[in-house]
Motif scaffolding. Structure first.
Motif, short mmCIF file in Angstrom:
data_model
loop_
_atom_site.label_atom_id
_atom_site.label_comp_id
_atom_site.label_asym_id
_atom_site.label_seq_id
_atom_site.Cartn_x
_atom_site.Cartn_y
_atom_site.Cartn_z
N ILE A 173 51.10 19.15 22.68
CA ILE A 173 52.68 18.51 22.73
C ILE A 173 52.61 18.18 24.37
N GLU A 174 51.91 19.18 25.13
CA GLU A 174 52.07 18.92 26.68
C GLU A 174 50.92 18.24 27.40
N THR A 175 50.13 17.63 26.38
CA THR A 175 48.81 16.89 26.80
C THR A 175 49.36 15.53 27.90
N GLY A 176 50.14 14.97 26.91
CA GLY A 176 50.76 13.64 27.43
C GLY A 176 51.64 13.45 28.71
N PRO A 177 52.48 14.73 28.92
CA PRO A 177 53.19 14.65 30.18
C PRO A 177 52.40 15.14 31.21
N LEU A 178 51.22 16.06 31.02
CA LEU A 178 50.30 16.60 31.96
C LEU A 178 49.29 15.09 32.51
N ARG A 179 48.85 14.37 31.52
CA ARG A 179 47.97 13.48 31.96
C ARG A 179 48.82 12.14 32.63
N TRP A 220 52.21 9.17 37.57
CA TRP A 220 53.47 9.07 37.21
C TRP A 220 54.25 10.33 36.97
N GLY A 221 54.32 11.15 38.01
CA GLY A 221 54.84 12.57 37.80
C GLY A 221 56.24 12.38 37.50
N LEU A 222 57.11 11.53 37.68
CA LEU A 222 58.75 11.59 37.31
C LEU A 222 58.65 11.46 35.93
N VAL A 223 57.94 10.34 35.21
CA VAL A 223 57.82 10.20 33.77
C VAL A 223 57.39 11.32 32.88
N GLY A 224 56.05 11.83 33.59
CA GLY A 224 55.73 13.19 32.85
C GLY A 224 56.68 14.33 33.10
N ALA A 225 57.23 14.63 34.06
CA ALA A 225 58.23 15.67 34.12
C ALA A 225 59.43 15.35 33.16
N LEU A 226 60.09 14.19 33.13
CA LEU A 226 61.09 13.87 32.00
C LEU A 226 60.40 14.01 30.70
N VAL A 227 59.38 13.68 30.18
CA VAL A 227 58.99 13.94 28.86
C VAL A 227 58.80 15.25 28.48
N PHE A 228 58.20 15.98 29.63
CA PHE A 228 58.02 17.52 29.44
C PHE A 228 59.29 18.06 29.22
N ALA A 229 60.27 17.96 29.84
CA ALA A 229 61.68 18.44 30.10
C ALA A 229 62.32 18.14 28.62
N VAL A 230 62.33 16.95 28.28
CA VAL A 230 63.18 16.79 26.88
C VAL A 230 62.42 17.10 25.69
N THR A 231 60.97 17.26 25.77
CA THR A 231 60.38 17.65 24.51
C THR A 231 60.12 19.08 24.49
N LEU A 232 59.97 19.94 25.70
CA LEU A 232 59.74 21.14 25.67
C LEU A 232 60.68 22.33 26.25
N VAL A 233 60.94 21.86 27.56
CA VAL A 233 61.94 22.66 28.08
C VAL A 233 63.22 22.81 27.46
N LEU A 234 63.85 21.62 27.57
CA LEU A 234 65.31 21.43 27.12
C LEU A 234 65.40 22.03 25.63
#
Length: 414
Positions: free
Chosen positions: A87-93, A99-113
């Motif tokens: 699940i974290e592979t996409g944001p990391l890639r 595209w760090g901002l998009v990756g951070a957004l996806v990581f936040a709303v699918t894992l962190v939050l």
């Protein structure tokens, strides 16, 4: 502004968050709903289940969450090569591709939050069960409602469905453990949300020895975090959850305009510029949002094409038009169609998060399709513009205070 009751408030008084009317909650039974008499906003939907049911669902969701973190989600075989994604592979890639901002957004709303929301729910309910200090629990639980719209496991799974249809047409795809864990997580969190009565939780967390408000302590003001009505002024702290009190959201109109205008400026490049680049056998093709919709329709996937069209094109545009109309009507002190404008606000507030489908689809494709010149997917500038549109429109809706629309309908005081 709505004239508050003259008597001091008690725990049964509520201010409607959408029209500002102060009213007393009726004595209702489990399964019944208390609605605002002016705009029909739900003030309290009393759940039939006890707090043990959402606690059990949240514990199950916690186990699914752990499985989703440690297990693989998808496997792809193509051109004699193998690719596995978690699940974290996409944001990391996305971050690796710049595209760090998009990756951070996806990581936040699918894992962190989602994890943070589960932690808040479990800490609060277990804390009540084991009699932990209520002051701590009140400070934790007041973040439950603001975080909920940003925990997007359900939207992520719809994005996965769109990505899977694209992958299955090109490669051999195998679903793995984490995907089923995410489905279980979505169902368990939905059941916990449906069974959790926030009003009951707040009443259980209340201070039994709190000082009752007096008529001399200031005007009536409600807490946006827990709904408690108190005597006080802007800047005071809520007597129940210690959150800052405001009669209306600070700088609501200017902040909502700023977010809306920024989102409108980005909406055009989000649709004009390529969303992603797909390389297949050394041939690279760029796709805009509309281009992806046309491709889904061409292969006969009309329901998915309609879903993406609605979520990625129609919803952001309707949100921008709706916010612009409500802001203009409020600034011009219009009292027309208040019921309709309030319902439009609720719809805009509800549907905004579902526009993230395309962003999640790209993150999943990037995670799996990286076979060099044989097959490769890269995000493009349209993706970051579109992600910004979604986030900014959600910020705009959150910044706007719908009670300001009803303030224009009040008779001036003598």
């Amino acid at each position: 502004m709505t004239t508050p009751p003259l008597a001091p408030p008690d725990d049964d008084w509520r201010e409607c968050p959408h029209c500002g009317l102060f009213s007393r909650l009726p004595h209702i039974q489990p399964g019944m709903v208390a609605e605002c008499p002016r705009c029909d906003q739900t003030l309290w939907r009393m759940r039939r289940a006890t707090l043990n049911f959402p606690l059990a669902c949240s514990l199950a969701a916690g186990l699914f969450y752990l499985f989703a973190l440690i297990a693989p989600m998808l496997e792809v075989d193509a051109y004699g090569r193998f690719s596995l994604a978690r699940i974290e592979t996409g944001p990391l890639r996305l971050v690796e591709a710049g595209w760090g901002l998009v990756g951070a957004l996806v990581f936040a709303v699918t894992l962190v939050l989602p994890g943070l929301k589960l932690a808040i729910t479990l800490t609060t309910l277990l804390g009540l069960k084991f009699h932990l200090p209520k002051r701590w629990l009140r400070g934790i639980f007041r973040y439950y409602a603001p975080i909920t719209p940003w925990a997007m496991i359900d939207v992520y799974l719809l994005g996965f469905l769109v990505a899977y249809t694209r992958l299955a047409g090109m490669f051999s795809v195998r679903l793995d453990t984490a995907l089923y864990a995410l489905i279980g997580l979505m169902l368990a969190m939905a059941a916990a949300d449906a069974g959790l009565d926030q009003e009951i939780v707040w009443r259980a967390l209340d201070q039994p020895d709190k000082t009752a408000p007096s008529a001399q302590a200031g005007g009536l003001i409600s807490c946006d975090a827990c709904g408690q009505v108190s005597n006080g002024e802007t800047g005071d702290l809520c007597r129940r959850c210690d959150a800052p009190l405001f009669t209306r959201k600070p700088a609501s109109i200017s902040r909502a305009w700023a977010y809306t205008i920024a989102a409108a400026c980005l909406y055009i490049p989000a649709n004009l510029y390529p969303f992603m680049d797909l390389t297949s056998l050394a041939h690279t093709q760029s796709y805009t949002i509309m281009g992806g919709i046309v491709e889904l329709a061409d292969v006969g996937l009309w329901p998915l094409a309609a879903l993406v069209l609605f979520a990625s094109i129609a919803i952001p545009l309707l949100k921008l038009l709706g916010m612009g109309y409500m802001l203009l009507a409020t600034q011009f002190c219009s009292g027309h169609m208040l019921q309709g404008r309030t319902k439009a606000y609720r719809i805009i507030d509800f549907i905004g998060r579902w526009s993230m489908i395309d962003v999640f689809m790209v993150s999943i494709l990037i995670a799996l399709v990286h076979f060099g010149q044989f097959a490769n997917v890269r995000a493009n500038v349209g993706a970051i513009c579109f992600a910004a549109v979604v986030v900014l429109t959600m910020f705009a809706v959150n910044a706007f205070d719908p009670r300001l629309m009803w303030d224009n309908d009040q008779e001036p005081e003598a």
